[in-house]
Design a protein around this motif. Structure first.
Motif, PDB file in Angstrom:
ATOM      1  N   CYS A  82       0.832  -1.213   0.000  1.00  0.00           N
ATOM      2  CA  CYS A  82       0.000   0.000   0.000  1.00  0.00           C
ATOM      3  C   CYS A  82       0.864   1.260   0.000  1.00  0.00           C
ATOM      4  O   CYS A  82       0.549   2.240  -0.689  1.00  0.00           O
ATOM      5  CB  CYS A  82      -0.936   0.003   1.200  1.00  0.00           C
ATOM      6  N   THR A  83       1.969   1.248   0.772  1.00  0.00           N
ATOM      7  CA  THR A  83       2.833   2.424   0.802  1.00  0.00           C
ATOM      8  C   THR A  83       3.574   2.609  -0.523  1.00  0.00           C
ATOM      9  O   THR A  83       3.701   3.728  -1.019  1.00  0.00           O
ATOM     10  CB  THR A  83       3.848   2.322   1.952  1.00  0.00           C
ATOM     11  N   VAL A 139       9.000   8.229   2.149  1.00  0.00           N
ATOM     12  CA  VAL A 139       9.328   8.002   3.560  1.00  0.00           C
ATOM     13  C   VAL A 139       8.514   6.844   4.121  1.00  0.00           C
ATOM     14  O   VAL A 139       8.978   6.103   4.993  1.00  0.00           O
ATOM     15  CB  VAL A 139       9.070   9.287   4.383  1.00  0.00           C
ATOM     16  N   MET A 140       7.305   6.640   3.587  1.00  0.00           N
ATOM     17  CA  MET A 140       6.428   5.608   4.114  1.00  0.00           C
ATOM     18  C   MET A 140       7.030   4.214   3.990  1.00  0.00           C
ATOM     19  O   MET A 140       7.021   3.434   4.944  1.00  0.00           O
ATOM     20  CB  MET A 140       5.070   5.648   3.394  1.00  0.00           C
ATOM     21  N   TYR A 141       7.574   3.882   2.814  1.00  0.00           N
ATOM     22  CA  TYR A 141       8.098   2.519   2.680  1.00  0.00           C
ATOM     23  C   TYR A 141       9.596   2.419   2.936  1.00  0.00           C
ATOM     24  O   TYR A 141      10.118   1.314   3.112  1.00  0.00           O
ATOM     25  CB  TYR A 141       7.753   1.942   1.300  1.00  0.00           C
ATOM     26  N   THR A 142      10.317   3.565   2.970  1.00  0.00           N
ATOM     27  CA  THR A 142      11.743   3.506   3.271  1.00  0.00           C
ATOM     28  C   THR A 142      12.040   3.652   4.760  1.00  0.00           C
ATOM     29  O   THR A 142      13.071   3.167   5.233  1.00  0.00           O
ATOM     30  CB  THR A 142      12.501   4.604   2.518  1.00  0.00           C
ATOM     31  N   VAL A 143      11.154   4.322   5.502  1.00  0.00           N
ATOM     32  CA  VAL A 143      11.405   4.577   6.918  1.00  0.00           C
ATOM     33  C   VAL A 143      10.273   4.050   7.803  1.00  0.00           C
ATOM     34  O   VAL A 143      10.520   3.314   8.767  1.00  0.00           O
ATOM     35  CB  VAL A 143      11.600   6.094   7.182  1.00  0.00           C
ATOM     36  N   VAL A 144       9.038   4.415   7.469  1.00  0.00           N
ATOM     37  CA  VAL A 144       7.910   4.084   8.343  1.00  0.00           C
ATOM     38  C   VAL A 144       7.634   2.577   8.373  1.00  0.00           C
ATOM     39  O   VAL A 144       7.464   1.992   9.452  1.00  0.00           O
ATOM     40  CB  VAL A 144       6.643   4.855   7.909  1.00  0.00           C
ATOM     41  N   THR A 145       7.601   1.941   7.200  1.00  0.00           N
ATOM     42  CA  THR A 145       7.311   0.502   7.153  1.00  0.00           C
ATOM     43  C   THR A 145       8.343  -0.332   7.911  1.00  0.00           C
ATOM     44  O   THR A 145       7.963  -1.178   8.730  1.00  0.00           O
ATOM     45  CB  THR A 145       7.196   0.018   5.693  1.00  0.00           C
ATOM     46  N   PRO A 146       9.666  -0.134   7.704  1.00  0.00           N
ATOM     47  CA  PRO A 146      10.635  -0.882   8.514  1.00  0.00           C
ATOM     48  C   PRO A 146      10.518  -0.609  10.009  1.00  0.00           C
ATOM     49  O   PRO A 146      10.837  -1.476  10.830  1.00  0.00           O
ATOM     50  CB  PRO A 146      11.992  -0.396   7.977  1.00  0.00           C
ATOM     51  N   MET A 147      10.058   0.600  10.375  1.00  0.00           N
ATOM     52  CA  MET A 147       9.898   0.934  11.786  1.00  0.00           C
ATOM     53  C   MET A 147       8.702   0.211  12.397  1.00  0.00           C
ATOM     54  O   MET A 147       8.747  -0.243  13.558  1.00  0.00           O
ATOM     55  CB  MET A 147       9.725   2.447  11.942  1.00  0.00           C
ATOM     56  N   LEU A 148       7.616   0.051  11.624  1.00  0.00           N
ATOM     57  CA  LEU A 148       6.396  -0.550  12.153  1.00  0.00           C
ATOM     58  C   LEU A 148       6.418  -2.081  12.147  1.00  0.00           C
ATOM     59  O   LEU A 148       5.701  -2.709  12.922  1.00  0.00           O
ATOM     60  CB  LEU A 148       5.188  -0.062  11.346  1.00  0.00           C
ATOM     61  N   ASN A 149       7.227  -2.685  11.264  1.00  0.00           N
ATOM     62  CA  ASN A 149       7.242  -4.144  11.163  1.00  0.00           C
ATOM     63  C   ASN A 149       7.500  -4.858  12.491  1.00  0.00           C
ATOM     64  O   ASN A 149       6.794  -5.818  12.823  1.00  0.00           O
ATOM     65  CB  ASN A 149       8.271  -4.587  10.120  1.00  0.00           C
ATOM     66  N   PRO A 150       8.497  -4.429  13.299  1.00  0.00           N
ATOM     67  CA  PRO A 150       8.710  -5.111  14.588  1.00  0.00           C
ATOM     68  C   PRO A 150       7.506  -5.015  15.511  1.00  0.00           C
ATOM     69  O   PRO A 150       7.186  -5.974  16.234  1.00  0.00           O
ATOM     70  CB  PRO A 150       9.918  -4.385  15.187  1.00  0.00           C
ATOM     71  N   PHE A 151       6.816  -3.872  15.501  1.00  0.00           N
ATOM     72  CA  PHE A 151       5.642  -3.708  16.353  1.00  0.00           C
ATOM     73  C   PHE A 151       4.508  -4.629  15.897  1.00  0.00           C
ATOM     74  O   PHE A 151       3.804  -5.224  16.730  1.00  0.00           O
ATOM     75  CB  PHE A 151       5.173  -2.254  16.342  1.00  0.00           C
ATOM     76  N   ILE A 152       4.329  -4.755  14.596  1.00  0.00           N
ATOM     77  CA  ILE A 152       3.278  -5.624  14.074  1.00  0.00           C
ATOM     78  C   ILE A 152       3.517  -7.063  14.483  1.00  0.00           C
ATOM     79  O   ILE A 152       2.620  -7.761  14.964  1.00  0.00           O
ATOM     80  CB  ILE A 152       3.195  -5.507  12.538  1.00  0.00           C
TER      81      ILE A 152
END
Length: 309
Positions: free
Chosen positions: A253-254, A276-289
């Motif tokens: 989606c990003t 920024v969404m798929y280069t920074v935000v997505t890698p940041m959220l993956n561990p939380f998911i």
């Protein structure tokens, strides 16, 4: 103006997000925080998987490789951006730009292939549970990861080598926060027809192949879950896929949002902000998911962090 040879270009300029001086400390703090969260979150996932023998399974093996890839993907772009903001400089040398381009393409493609491999792993686990450990043996898991690396290297190498043949004029400002391939190609003074062909072909292979592989895997998974008679069994089977499905949805989606925003607005700076969404935000959220939706990961992290504290 006569175009110069690409190897004679000393440096490029990265446009970034904003030239307003008052926004620079805010941008620096924001991206530094996101980078640190990404590093710590993904490192905790890797340490949790390594430290607990119960997590030495194909699913968590692939997850640890994905976390490593996310760390490297973010590290190819964010540190240089932070240095430029701090030093109030836009400069990136020609060699550093090519190297950054190569590793960004490599780790972005690796993420894509790993998500496909993880979808296949979930397909085998749900559709062939009795033969799961036989099919997903260590040799096959290693082979799948190696194949993902090889395909990613070939994609990155082909696009980077094609970029090396380009010639550039004096206008070398990239309206992005890193050396994004498409932006660099469009700065060239020489003919970019072959570059565009290679770029679109690689994008089609990377987007189409893995995406349809994931769709096919989940179509089989849904069919198998529907065949389960008990509601409890259906929920248990589907719960093993929720984390991966969330990450896949976020990633695609990003990426889709980046290209749609670039196509509709026509602004390179809008594209940079969306990237920024798929280069920074997505890698940041993956561990939380994965940690919030996975009882095994939560159990190990609680025990590991509790012991450290």
């Amino acid at each position: 103006m006569e175009p110069g040879n690409g190897t004679q270009i000393a440096e490029f300029l990265l446009g970034g997000f904003s030239e307003e001086p008052e926004l620079q400390p805010l941008l620096f703090g924001l991206f530094l925080s996101m980078y640190l969260i990404t590093m710590i979150g993904n490192l905790l996932i890797i340490l949790a998987i390594i430290s607990d023998s119960h997590l030495h399974t194909p699913m968590y093996f692939f997850l640890s490789i994905l976390s490593f890839s996310d760390i490297c993907l973010t590290s190819t772009t964010v540190p240089k951006m932070l240095v430029n903001i701090q030093t109030q400089s836009k400069v990136i040398t020609y060699a550093d730009c090519i190297i950054q381009m190569f590793f960004f393409l490599f780790f972005a493609a690796l993420d894509d292939f790993l998500l496909t491999v993880m979808a296949y792993d979930r397909y085998v686990a749900i559709c062939h549970p009795l033969h799961y450990m036989v099919i997903m043996n260590p040799r096959l898991c290693t082979l799948l990861v190696l194949l993902s690396w090889v395909m990613s290297v070939l994609n990155s190498l082909s696009n980077t080598l094609m970029a090396l043949r380009l010639s550039f004029c004096t206008h070398v400002e990239i309206p992005h926060f890193f050396c994004e391939l498409n932006q660099v190609v469009h700065l060239a003074c020489s003919d970019t027809f072959i570059n565009d062909i290679v770029l679109y072909f690689a994008a089609g292979v990377l987007a189409g192949g893995p995406f349809f592989g994931i769709i096919y895997s989940y179509s089989k998974i849904v069919s198998s879950i529907r065949a389960i008679s008990s509601a409890k069994g259906k929920c248990k089977a589907f719960s093993t896929c929720t984390s991966h499905l969330s990450v896949v949805s976020l990633f695609y989606c990003t990426v889709l949002g980046v290209y749609l925003s670039a196509a509709t607005t026509g602004s390179s700076h809008s594209s940079a902000a969306a990237s920024v969404m798929y280069t920074v935000v997505t890698p940041m959220l993956n561990p939380f998911i994965y940690s919030l939706r996975n009882k095994d990961i939560k159990r190990v992290l609680k025990r590991y962090l509790g012991r450290k504290l």
